[in-house]
Design a protein around this motif. Structure first.
Motif, PDB file in Angstrom:
ATOM      1  N   GLU A 170       0.819  -1.200   0.000  1.00  0.00           N
ATOM      2  CA  GLU A 170       0.000   0.000   0.000  1.00  0.00           C
ATOM      3  C   GLU A 170       0.863   1.264   0.000  1.00  0.00           C
ATOM      4  O   GLU A 170       2.025   1.243   0.425  1.00  0.00           O
ATOM      5  CB  GLU A 170      -0.924  -0.001   1.218  1.00  0.00           C
ATOM      6  N   PRO A 171       0.309   2.391  -0.489  1.00  0.00           N
ATOM      7  CA  PRO A 171       1.082   3.646  -0.553  1.00  0.00           C
ATOM      8  C   PRO A 171       1.670   4.036   0.792  1.00  0.00           C
ATOM      9  O   PRO A 171       1.076   3.818   1.843  1.00  0.00           O
ATOM     10  CB  PRO A 171       0.030   4.666  -1.010  1.00  0.00           C
ATOM     11  N   LYS A 172       2.865   4.591   0.721  1.00  0.00           N
ATOM     12  CA  LYS A 172       3.578   5.129   1.886  1.00  0.00           C
ATOM     13  C   LYS A 172       3.913   4.049   2.927  1.00  0.00           C
ATOM     14  O   LYS A 172       4.102   4.348   4.105  1.00  0.00           O
ATOM     15  CB  LYS A 172       2.793   6.276   2.525  1.00  0.00           C
ATOM     16  N   THR A 173       3.958   2.798   2.491  1.00  0.00           N
ATOM     17  CA  THR A 173       4.360   1.714   3.380  1.00  0.00           C
ATOM     18  C   THR A 173       5.383   0.853   2.634  1.00  0.00           C
ATOM     19  O   THR A 173       5.693   1.096   1.471  1.00  0.00           O
ATOM     20  CB  THR A 173       3.168   0.825   3.790  1.00  0.00           C
ATOM     21  N   GLY A 174       5.887  -0.169   3.308  1.00  0.00           N
ATOM     22  CA  GLY A 174       6.811  -1.078   2.641  1.00  0.00           C
ATOM     23  C   GLY A 174       7.695  -1.817   3.619  1.00  0.00           C
ATOM     24  O   GLY A 174       7.473  -1.805   4.833  1.00  0.00           O
ATOM     25  N   PHE A 175       8.692  -2.465   3.050  1.00  0.00           N
ATOM     26  CA  PHE A 175       9.645  -3.251   3.822  1.00  0.00           C
ATOM     27  C   PHE A 175      10.767  -2.332   4.293  1.00  0.00           C
ATOM     28  O   PHE A 175      11.502  -1.767   3.474  1.00  0.00           O
ATOM     29  CB  PHE A 175      10.223  -4.379   2.963  1.00  0.00           C
ATOM     30  N   GLY A 176      10.888  -2.171   5.609  1.00  0.00           N
ATOM     31  CA  GLY A 176      11.972  -1.357   6.152  1.00  0.00           C
ATOM     32  C   GLY A 176      13.326  -2.001   5.915  1.00  0.00           C
ATOM     33  O   GLY A 176      13.426  -3.112   5.376  1.00  0.00           O
ATOM     34  N   THR A 177      14.365  -1.313   6.326  1.00  0.00           N
ATOM     35  CA  THR A 177      15.730  -1.807   6.077  1.00  0.00           C
ATOM     36  C   THR A 177      15.948  -3.169   6.731  1.00  0.00           C
ATOM     37  O   THR A 177      15.676  -3.356   7.917  1.00  0.00           O
ATOM     38  CB  THR A 177      16.762  -0.799   6.595  1.00  0.00           C
ATOM     39  N   HIS A 178      16.401  -4.116   5.942  1.00  0.00           N
ATOM     40  CA  HIS A 178      16.677  -5.468   6.412  1.00  0.00           C
ATOM     41  C   HIS A 178      17.833  -6.030   5.583  1.00  0.00           C
ATOM     42  O   HIS A 178      18.200  -5.463   4.550  1.00  0.00           O
ATOM     43  CB  HIS A 178      15.434  -6.359   6.300  1.00  0.00           C
ATOM     44  N   SER A 179      18.390  -7.129   6.029  1.00  0.00           N
ATOM     45  CA  SER A 179      19.626  -7.641   5.425  1.00  0.00           C
ATOM     46  C   SER A 179      19.425  -8.985   4.743  1.00  0.00           C
ATOM     47  O   SER A 179      18.537  -9.772   5.111  1.00  0.00           O
ATOM     48  CB  SER A 179      20.713  -7.776   6.496  1.00  0.00           C
ATOM     49  N   HIS A 180      20.264  -9.242   3.735  1.00  0.00           N
ATOM     50  CA  HIS A 180      20.291 -10.514   3.021  1.00  0.00           C
ATOM     51  C   HIS A 180      21.744 -10.875   2.714  1.00  0.00           C
ATOM     52  O   HIS A 180      22.611 -10.002   2.598  1.00  0.00           O
ATOM     53  CB  HIS A 180      19.552 -10.432   1.685  1.00  0.00           C
ATOM     54  N   ARG A 181      21.957 -12.161   2.515  1.00  0.00           N
ATOM     55  CA  ARG A 181      23.242 -12.615   2.002  1.00  0.00           C
ATOM     56  C   ARG A 181      23.023 -13.935   1.262  1.00  0.00           C
ATOM     57  O   ARG A 181      22.064 -14.664   1.521  1.00  0.00           O
ATOM     58  CB  ARG A 181      24.279 -12.800   3.122  1.00  0.00           C
ATOM     59  N   GLU A 182      23.906 -14.191   0.317  1.00  0.00           N
ATOM     60  CA  GLU A 182      23.918 -15.451  -0.440  1.00  0.00           C
ATOM     61  C   GLU A 182      22.602 -15.761  -1.152  1.00  0.00           C
ATOM     62  O   GLU A 182      22.197 -16.910  -1.278  1.00  0.00           O
ATOM     63  CB  GLU A 182      24.313 -16.624   0.476  1.00  0.00           C
ATOM     64  N   PHE A 183      21.929 -14.709  -1.647  1.00  0.00           N
ATOM     65  CA  PHE A 183      20.776 -14.897  -2.527  1.00  0.00           C
ATOM     66  C   PHE A 183      20.886 -13.932  -3.699  1.00  0.00           C
ATOM     67  O   PHE A 183      21.451 -12.836  -3.576  1.00  0.00           O
ATOM     68  CB  PHE A 183      19.455 -14.639  -1.802  1.00  0.00           C
ATOM     69  N   GLU A 184      20.337 -14.351  -4.830  1.00  0.00           N
ATOM     70  CA  GLU A 184      20.112 -13.455  -5.955  1.00  0.00           C
ATOM     71  C   GLU A 184      18.648 -13.009  -5.838  1.00  0.00           C
ATOM     72  O   GLU A 184      17.733 -13.846  -5.850  1.00  0.00           O
ATOM     73  CB  GLU A 184      20.332 -14.186  -7.272  1.00  0.00           C
ATOM     74  N   ILE A 185      18.419 -11.711  -5.699  1.00  0.00           N
ATOM     75  CA  ILE A 185      17.092 -11.192  -5.376  1.00  0.00           C
ATOM     76  C   ILE A 185      16.667 -10.225  -6.473  1.00  0.00           C
ATOM     77  O   ILE A 185      17.327  -9.210  -6.698  1.00  0.00           O
ATOM     78  CB  ILE A 185      17.105 -10.469  -4.020  1.00  0.00           C
ATOM     79  N   PHE A 186      15.588 -10.553  -7.174  1.00  0.00           N
ATOM     80  CA  PHE A 186      15.146  -9.619  -8.200  1.00  0.00           C
ATOM     81  C   PHE A 186      13.666  -9.304  -8.083  1.00  0.00           C
ATOM     82  O   PHE A 186      12.863 -10.129  -7.649  1.00  0.00           O
ATOM     83  CB  PHE A 186      15.519 -10.051  -9.624  1.00  0.00           C
ATOM     84  N   SER A 187      13.336  -8.065  -8.456  1.00  0.00           N
ATOM     85  CA  SER A 187      11.970  -7.554  -8.385  1.00  0.00           C
ATOM     86  C   SER A 187      11.471  -7.265  -9.793  1.00  0.00           C
ATOM     87  O   SER A 187      12.134  -6.570 -10.569  1.00  0.00           O
ATOM     88  CB  SER A 187      11.917  -6.267  -7.549  1.00  0.00           C
ATOM     89  N   TYR A 188      10.298  -7.805 -10.101  1.00  0.00           N
ATOM     90  CA  TYR A 188       9.647  -7.625 -11.404  1.00  0.00           C
ATOM     91  C   TYR A 188       8.427  -6.753 -11.158  1.00  0.00           C
ATOM     92  O   TYR A 188       7.473  -7.183 -10.498  1.00  0.00           O
ATOM     93  CB  TYR A 188       9.265  -8.997 -11.957  1.00  0.00           C
ATOM     94  N   ILE A 189       8.440  -5.523 -11.683  1.00  0.00           N
ATOM     95  CA  ILE A 189       7.398  -4.555 -11.363  1.00  0.00           C
ATOM     96  C   ILE A 189       6.230  -4.727 -12.328  1.00  0.00           C
ATOM     97  O   ILE A 189       6.395  -4.658 -13.551  1.00  0.00           O
ATOM     98  CB  ILE A 189       7.929  -3.114 -11.441  1.00  0.00           C
ATOM     99  N   VAL A 190       5.028  -4.939 -11.755  1.00  0.00           N
ATOM    100  CA  VAL A 190       3.818  -5.123 -12.555  1.00  0.00           C
ATOM    101  C   VAL A 190       3.046  -3.808 -12.672  1.00  0.00           C
ATOM    102  O   VAL A 190       2.685  -3.385 -13.768  1.00  0.00           O
ATOM    103  CB  VAL A 190       2.916  -6.216 -11.944  1.00  0.00           C
ATOM    104  N   ASN A 191       2.798  -3.154 -11.541  1.00  0.00           N
ATOM    105  CA  ASN A 191       2.085  -1.874 -11.522  1.00  0.00           C
ATOM    106  C   ASN A 191       2.559  -1.042 -10.342  1.00  0.00           C
ATOM    107  O   ASN A 191       3.004  -1.585  -9.330  1.00  0.00           O
ATOM    108  CB  ASN A 191       0.569  -2.086 -11.416  1.00  0.00           C
ATOM    109  N   GLY A 192       2.395   0.285 -10.475  1.00  0.00           N
ATOM    110  CA  GLY A 192       2.825   1.185  -9.420  1.00  0.00           C
ATOM    111  C   GLY A 192       4.324   1.430  -9.472  1.00  0.00           C
ATOM    112  O   GLY A 192       4.992   1.096 -10.456  1.00  0.00           O
ATOM    113  N   GLU A 193       4.842   2.006  -8.388  1.00  0.00           N
ATOM    114  CA  GLU A 193       6.262   2.356  -8.310  1.00  0.00           C
ATOM    115  C   GLU A 193       6.852   1.859  -6.994  1.00  0.00           C
ATOM    116  O   GLU A 193       6.231   1.990  -5.939  1.00  0.00           O
ATOM    117  CB  GLU A 193       6.445   3.871  -8.427  1.00  0.00           C
ATOM    118  N   LEU A 194       8.045   1.313  -7.072  1.00  0.00           N
ATOM    119  CA  LEU A 194       8.742   0.749  -5.918  1.00  0.00           C
ATOM    120  C   LEU A 194      10.052   1.496  -5.714  1.00  0.00           C
ATOM    121  O   LEU A 194      10.886   1.559  -6.625  1.00  0.00           O
ATOM    122  CB  LEU A 194       9.029  -0.742  -6.157  1.00  0.00           C
ATOM    123  N   GLN A 195      10.236   2.062  -4.509  1.00  0.00           N
ATOM    124  CA  GLN A 195      11.501   2.728  -4.213  1.00  0.00           C
ATOM    125  C   GLN A 195      12.445   1.765  -3.520  1.00  0.00           C
ATOM    126  O   GLN A 195      12.111   1.150  -2.504  1.00  0.00           O
ATOM    127  CB  GLN A 195      11.304   3.961  -3.332  1.00  0.00           C
TER     128      GLN A 195
END
Length: 267
Positions: free
Chosen positions: A55-80
């Motif tokens: 939802e607008p003005k919300t999202g996943f706060g700062t968090h950490s990852h390692r040893e993964f390939e992580i990709f985002s495929y945007i369907v609609n809207g905008e992701l920062q």
């Protein structure tokens, strides 16, 4: 599996993990977060397919990852996207952003602007551990994808795959995984021949008509192979595919609207 067969096992949307957190509506194809012990842990190097609506003005706060390939495929809207490598980017429809987490990164992903963002977050397991973290973005238009398979992610070092942060062509991934995307018109059939080195695939029909945790609806495609077995997949549905190199999968739009479809080639 007989070398003469191509086997298709549906993974229906209603059987996926599902959660509505208010700010986040999400589906999990594989075990993730509270959806554990599902019997769907990974497929080849493919580990996560999450279909998220934030939802607008919300999202996943700062968090950490390692040893993964992580990709985002945007369907609609905008992701920062913000990360510990100093990348700040607003991603829009048609964009693919890939983070090779390697030895470790931190990032945040939030809806940008006043509209919900709908995207797929996909993780794969890298072929090499302890890689230096890297970041890539690519853009593919709807016209490019119209009634054809477009290679949007491919193994780093493969022909036509650039290692530049921003470039044309497929996004480089450190996994034996190739991802194709199409926007398939009604009554159109699109074949795909599994190349040398492939032993399996996964297909996913993106849920473009809206969030629906109870029943798949919207567009529909029929998937079939040489053994005559056919399966109809609706939005949110997917299927595991076992196939020898050279075998052909046919994907036909049997619905009344365009269907946006992702197809993975996996070893």
């Amino acid at each position: 599996m007989s070398s003469n067969n191509l086997q298709i096992v549906p993974r229906l949307s209603v059987d996926r993990g599902n959660a509505d957190h208010g700010w986040l509506k999400t589906f999990h194809t594989f075990s993730f977060a509270s959806y554990q012990g599902s019997g769907h842990e990974k497929f080849g190097s493919l580990r996560v397919i999450n279909e998220d609506r934030v939802e607008p003005k919300t999202g996943f706060g700062t968090h950490s990852h390692r040893e993964f390939e992580i990709f985002s495929y945007i369907v609609n809207g905008e992701l920062q996207h913000n990360d510990s490598m100093g990348n700040v980017e607003v991603l829009k429809r048609g964009d693919i952003q890939l983070t090779s987490a390697g030895t470790g990164i931190s990032h945040s992903e939030k809806a940008h602007g006043d509209k919900q963002v709908h995207f797929l977050q996909i993780w794969s397991l890298p072929s090499i551990s302890k890689l230096t973290p890297t970041y890539f973005t690519r853009h593919f238009t709807d016209d490019e994808k119209k009634d054809k398979w477009v290679r949007v992610v491919a193994p780093a070092g493969a022909p036509g795959v650039s290692s530049k942060r921003e470039d044309s062509g497929p996004t480089p991934v450190q996994s034996p995984l190739t991802l194709y995307s199409t926007i398939l018109s009604p009554s159109t059939t699109l074949p795909h021949t599994f190349p040398a080195g492939s032993s399996k695939g996964y297909i996913h029909v993106i849920q473009t008509s809206g969030y629906n945790p109870k029943a798949a609806n919207g567009g529909a495609v029929k998937v079939s192979g040489g053994d005559g077995v056919e399966h109809v997949l609706r939005e949110g549905d997917g299927a595991y595919i076992s196939a020898a190199a050279g075998k052909e999968l046919n994907v036909e739009n049997v619905g009344d609207r365009n269907a946006e479809v992702l197809l993975f080639d996996l070893e």
